[in-house]
Design a protein around this motif. Structure first.
Motif, PDB file in Angstrom:
ATOM      1  N   LYS A  43       0.806  -1.226   0.000  1.00 14.88           N
ATOM      2  CA  LYS A  43       0.000   0.000   0.000  1.00 14.88           C
ATOM      3  C   LYS A  43       0.837   1.273   0.000  1.00 14.88           C
ATOM      4  O   LYS A  43       0.414   2.304  -0.551  1.00 14.88           O
ATOM      5  CB  LYS A  43      -0.964  -0.003   1.189  1.00 14.88           C
ATOM      6  N   ASP A  44       2.017   1.243   0.605  1.00 17.48           N
ATOM      7  CA  ASP A  44       2.848   2.447   0.668  1.00 17.48           C
ATOM      8  C   ASP A  44       4.006   2.421  -0.323  1.00 17.48           C
ATOM      9  O   ASP A  44       4.858   3.320  -0.309  1.00 17.48           O
ATOM     10  CB  ASP A  44       3.399   2.629   2.087  1.00 17.48           C
ATOM     11  N   VAL A  45       4.053   1.412  -1.175  1.00 15.81           N
ATOM     12  CA  VAL A  45       5.153   1.288  -2.135  1.00 15.81           C
ATOM     13  C   VAL A  45       4.975   2.296  -3.266  1.00 15.81           C
ATOM     14  O   VAL A  45       3.905   2.380  -3.878  1.00 15.81           O
ATOM     15  CB  VAL A  45       5.216  -0.144  -2.705  1.00 15.81           C
ATOM     16  N   ARG A  46       6.023   3.061  -3.535  1.00 11.85           N
ATOM     17  CA  ARG A  46       6.037   3.980  -4.670  1.00 11.85           C
ATOM     18  C   ARG A  46       7.304   3.706  -5.478  1.00 11.85           C
ATOM     19  O   ARG A  46       8.411   3.664  -4.920  1.00 11.85           O
ATOM     20  CB  ARG A  46       6.023   5.438  -4.208  1.00 11.85           C
ATOM     21  N   THR A  47       7.134   3.505  -6.768  1.00 11.94           N
ATOM     22  CA  THR A  47       8.250   3.217  -7.664  1.00 11.94           C
ATOM     23  C   THR A  47       8.108   4.078  -8.914  1.00 11.94           C
ATOM     24  O   THR A  47       7.145   4.840  -9.053  1.00 11.94           O
ATOM     25  CB  THR A  47       8.261   1.730  -8.073  1.00 11.94           C
ATOM     26  N   SER A  48       9.038   3.922  -9.840  1.00 10.44           N
ATOM     27  CA  SER A  48       8.925   4.668 -11.098  1.00 10.44           C
ATOM     28  C   SER A  48       7.693   4.239 -11.887  1.00 10.44           C
ATOM     29  O   SER A  48       7.225   4.969 -12.758  1.00 10.44           O
ATOM     30  CB  SER A  48      10.183   4.463 -11.948  1.00 10.44           C
ATOM     31  N   TYR A  49       7.152   3.067 -11.579  1.00  4.29           N
ATOM     32  CA  TYR A  49       5.940   2.606 -12.261  1.00  4.29           C
ATOM     33  C   TYR A  49       4.691   3.256 -11.668  1.00  4.29           C
ATOM     34  O   TYR A  49       3.706   3.464 -12.380  1.00  4.29           O
ATOM     35  CB  TYR A  49       5.838   1.080 -12.165  1.00  4.29           C
ATOM     36  N   ASN A  50       4.730   3.545 -10.378  1.00  8.00           N
ATOM     37  CA  ASN A  50       3.571   4.167  -9.712  1.00  8.00           C
ATOM     38  C   ASN A  50       4.051   5.274  -8.775  1.00  8.00           C
ATOM     39  O   ASN A  50       3.940   5.170  -7.562  1.00  8.00           O
ATOM     40  CB  ASN A  50       2.772   3.120  -8.926  1.00  8.00           C
ATOM     41  N   LEU A  55      -0.277   0.903  -6.036  1.00  8.04           N
ATOM     42  CA  LEU A  55      -0.324  -0.178  -7.014  1.00  8.04           C
ATOM     43  C   LEU A  55      -1.704  -0.829  -6.977  1.00  8.04           C
ATOM     44  O   LEU A  55      -2.273  -1.037  -5.900  1.00  8.04           O
ATOM     45  CB  LEU A  55       0.748  -1.223  -6.699  1.00  8.04           C
ATOM     46  N   ARG A  56      -2.207  -1.167  -8.129  1.00  5.85           N
ATOM     47  CA  ARG A  56      -3.548  -1.757  -8.192  1.00  5.85           C
ATOM     48  C   ARG A  56      -3.562  -3.153  -7.586  1.00  5.85           C
ATOM     49  O   ARG A  56      -2.647  -3.952  -7.792  1.00  5.85           O
ATOM     50  CB  ARG A  56      -4.037  -1.806  -9.637  1.00  5.85           C
ATOM     51  N   THR A  57      -4.602  -3.423  -6.852  1.00  6.56           N
ATOM     52  CA  THR A  57      -4.759  -4.736  -6.223  1.00  6.56           C
ATOM     53  C   THR A  57      -5.721  -5.632  -6.995  1.00  6.56           C
ATOM     54  O   THR A  57      -5.905  -6.793  -6.627  1.00  6.56           O
ATOM     55  CB  THR A  57      -5.284  -4.581  -4.784  1.00  6.56           C
ATOM     56  N   ASP A  58      -6.323  -5.097  -8.058  1.00  6.57           N
ATOM     57  CA  ASP A  58      -7.334  -5.854  -8.790  1.00  6.57           C
ATOM     58  C   ASP A  58      -6.911  -6.227 -10.204  1.00  6.57           C
ATOM     59  O   ASP A  58      -7.667  -6.891 -10.924  1.00  6.57           O
ATOM     60  CB  ASP A  58      -8.639  -5.060  -8.861  1.00  6.57           C
ATOM     61  N   ALA A  59      -5.711  -5.815 -10.636  1.00  8.61           N
ATOM     62  CA  ALA A  59      -5.306  -6.093 -12.014  1.00  8.61           C
ATOM     63  C   ALA A  59      -3.799  -5.934 -12.155  1.00  8.61           C
ATOM     64  O   ALA A  59      -3.154  -5.206 -11.396  1.00  8.61           O
ATOM     65  CB  ALA A  59      -6.014  -5.145 -12.985  1.00  8.61           C
ATOM     66  N   LEU A  60      -3.257  -6.622 -13.154  1.00  8.87           N
ATOM     67  CA  LEU A  60      -1.871  -6.417 -13.569  1.00  8.87           C
ATOM     68  C   LEU A  60      -1.907  -5.563 -14.825  1.00  8.87           C
ATOM     69  O   LEU A  60      -2.467  -5.972 -15.846  1.00  8.87           O
ATOM     70  CB  LEU A  60      -1.195  -7.754 -13.856  1.00  8.87           C
ATOM     71  N   THR A  61      -1.320  -4.377 -14.758  1.00 13.03           N
ATOM     72  CA  THR A  61      -1.444  -3.421 -15.858  1.00 13.03           C
ATOM     73  C   THR A  61      -0.195  -3.329 -16.725  1.00 13.03           C
ATOM     74  O   THR A  61      -0.227  -2.653 -17.756  1.00 13.03           O
ATOM     75  CB  THR A  61      -1.774  -2.024 -15.312  1.00 13.03           C
ATOM     76  N   LEU A  62       0.894  -3.967 -16.342  1.00 10.95           N
ATOM     77  CA  LEU A  62       2.120  -3.921 -17.142  1.00 10.95           C
ATOM     78  C   LEU A  62       1.868  -4.552 -18.507  1.00 10.95           C
ATOM     79  O   LEU A  62       1.259  -5.616 -18.606  1.00 10.95           O
ATOM     80  CB  LEU A  62       3.239  -4.665 -16.415  1.00 10.95           C
ATOM     81  N   LYS A  63       2.362  -3.903 -19.573  1.00 11.65           N
ATOM     82  CA  LYS A  63       2.102  -4.358 -20.937  1.00 11.65           C
ATOM     83  C   LYS A  63       3.411  -4.658 -21.664  1.00 11.65           C
ATOM     84  O   LYS A  63       4.479  -4.170 -21.280  1.00 11.65           O
ATOM     85  CB  LYS A  63       1.298  -3.303 -21.701  1.00 11.65           C
ATOM     86  N   THR A 222      -1.246  -9.322  -9.644  1.00 14.54           N
ATOM     87  CA  THR A 222      -1.737  -7.959  -9.817  1.00 14.54           C
ATOM     88  C   THR A 222      -0.519  -7.045  -9.719  1.00 14.54           C
ATOM     89  O   THR A 222       0.591  -7.498  -9.406  1.00 14.54           O
ATOM     90  CB  THR A 222      -2.744  -7.592  -8.715  1.00 14.54           C
ATOM     91  N   ASP A 223      -0.703  -5.762  -9.950  1.00 11.52           N
ATOM     92  CA  ASP A 223       0.415  -4.834  -9.752  1.00 11.52           C
ATOM     93  C   ASP A 223       0.938  -4.928  -8.324  1.00 11.52           C
ATOM     94  O   ASP A 223       2.151  -4.913  -8.083  1.00 11.52           O
ATOM     95  CB  ASP A 223      -0.029  -3.400 -10.040  1.00 11.52           C
ATOM     96  N   CYS A 224       0.015  -5.026  -7.383  1.00 11.04           N
ATOM     97  CA  CYS A 224       0.405  -5.128  -5.976  1.00 11.04           C
ATOM     98  C   CYS A 224       1.259  -6.369  -5.730  1.00 11.04           C
ATOM     99  O   CYS A 224       2.291  -6.302  -5.056  1.00 11.04           O
ATOM    100  CB  CYS A 224      -0.848  -5.157  -5.102  1.00 11.04           C
ATOM    101  N   LYS A 225       0.845  -7.493  -6.287  1.00 11.75           N
ATOM    102  CA  LYS A 225       1.573  -8.737  -6.052  1.00 11.75           C
ATOM    103  C   LYS A 225       2.900  -8.788  -6.805  1.00 11.75           C
ATOM    104  O   LYS A 225       3.695  -9.709  -6.595  1.00 11.75           O
ATOM    105  CB  LYS A 225       0.688  -9.931  -6.419  1.00 11.75           C
ATOM    106  N   ALA A 226       3.132  -7.797  -7.662  1.00 10.25           N
ATOM    107  CA  ALA A 226       4.419  -7.674  -8.353  1.00 10.25           C
ATOM    108  C   ALA A 226       5.246  -6.519  -7.793  1.00 10.25           C
ATOM    109  O   ALA A 226       6.225  -6.100  -8.414  1.00 10.25           O
ATOM    110  CB  ALA A 226       4.192  -7.476  -9.847  1.00 10.25           C
ATOM    111  N   TYR A 227       4.894  -6.019  -6.611  1.00 10.51           N
ATOM    112  CA  TYR A 227       5.561  -4.813  -6.110  1.00 10.51           C
ATOM    113  C   TYR A 227       7.060  -5.017  -5.945  1.00 10.51           C
ATOM    114  O   TYR A 227       7.861  -4.088  -6.163  1.00 10.51           O
ATOM    115  CB  TYR A 227       4.922  -4.347  -4.796  1.00 10.51           C
ATOM    116  N   GLN A 228       7.481  -6.228  -5.590  1.00  8.66           N
ATOM    117  CA  GLN A 228       8.914  -6.457  -5.406  1.00  8.66           C
ATOM    118  C   GLN A 228       9.667  -6.401  -6.735  1.00  8.66           C
ATOM    119  O   GLN A 228      10.837  -6.011  -6.766  1.00  8.66           O
ATOM    120  CB  GLN A 228       9.134  -7.790  -4.696  1.00  8.66           C
ATOM    121  N   PHE A 229       9.003  -6.768  -7.824  1.00 12.85           N
ATOM    122  CA  PHE A 229       9.646  -6.600  -9.128  1.00 12.85           C
ATOM    123  C   PHE A 229       9.912  -5.127  -9.404  1.00 12.85           C
ATOM    124  O   PHE A 229      11.015  -4.751  -9.820  1.00 12.85           O
ATOM    125  CB  PHE A 229       8.795  -7.177 -10.260  1.00 12.85           C
TER     126      PHE A 229
END
Length: 254
Positions: A43-50, A55-63, A222-229
């Protein structure tokens, strides 16, 4: 703890020899993180992607056109995220749904989960993409006549033996020698051709386009579940997962 967690899901529970049997909950290993645990961690993760939003918890948006994407594919592979097995209808060693085919993803990992897919989707996956043939499962098909060397779609029926339910019981039951053996896993990623090569038991080899592979990844992430990437990408840069020897470590001589 697992008994308490299942009870809190509101499922009808029956205690038999101190084991809770739940017809609704998907059993996963203790390594798996719940959706609530993932959300708490990201919830508090901020990266160059977001940089400004959660980060969304309902979808993976990386294309695929994102510059991070090739590294993302290698990160997915390294974490074995789309390794999965098909369970028998109703679940293997648990009381699960019977309105589709159960896919058990990333067993033993923090991403471990189950999904239920329509029968036709599962049939296309194992019959057409895996290209399974009756010769690969002689111990099953010989009970219904000679093995003919044809695809399993030609041999199986929805309502006349041998049925798809019978076949899934054979390969997805808890005692089946095929239960984990036949699930597919990556063997190569080709960024130039934009394909991923996968292998599975019984000599299966096939390819996915990036777009098809991404559909499987979205079953798990989801984006959230990929936060470590996203954190690792920002820390180490492009190529951190996909370029061998980038840190100066020696590579095997060819």
């Amino acid at each position: 703890m697992k008994q308490i967690a299942w009870f809190m899901l509101g499922c009808a529970s029956v205690i038999v020899l101190a084991v809770v049997v739940c017809a609704e909950a998907f059993p996963v290993s203790e390594a798996a993180w719940s959706d609530a645990q993932w959300e708490q961690r990201c919830k508090d993760v901020r990266t160059s992607y977001n940089p400004t939003a959660r980060l969304r918890t309902d979808a993976l948006t990386l294309k695929p056109d994102d510059p991070r994407f090739v590294d993302f594919l290698f990160w997915v592979w390294a974490n074995k995220l789309i390794e999965h097995q098909v369970e028998r209808v109703g679940g293997s060693d648990w009381n699960g749904p019977t309105n589709g085919v159960i896919f058990h993803w990333a067993p033993g990992s923090r991403w471990e989960t189950h999904t239920v897919v329509p029968f036709e989707h599962a049939i296309h996956h194992i019959a057409d993409e895996h290209q399974w043939r009756d010769t690969m499962f002689k111990d099953f098909f010989e009970r219904f006549g000679p093995v003919r060397g044809v695809g399993i779609r030609e041999r199986l029926s929805v309502d006349q033996p041998p049925t798809w339910v019978q076949f899934l019981e054979h390969i997805g039951g808890p005692e089946s020698p095929y239960y984990r053996y036949v699930f597919h896993q990556e063997s190569a990623i080709d960024p130039d051709r934009r394909v991923v090569t996968l292998v599975g038991g019984q000599g299966v080899v096939f390819e996915y386009s990036y777009e098809r592979y991404l559909k499987e990844i979205r079953e798990v992430l989801t984006d959230c579940k990929a936060y470590q990437f996203f954190e690792l990408y920002d820390r180490y840069g492009k190529g951190f997962a996909s370029k061998a020897g980038w840190a100066g470590q020696p590579l095997p001589k060819r």
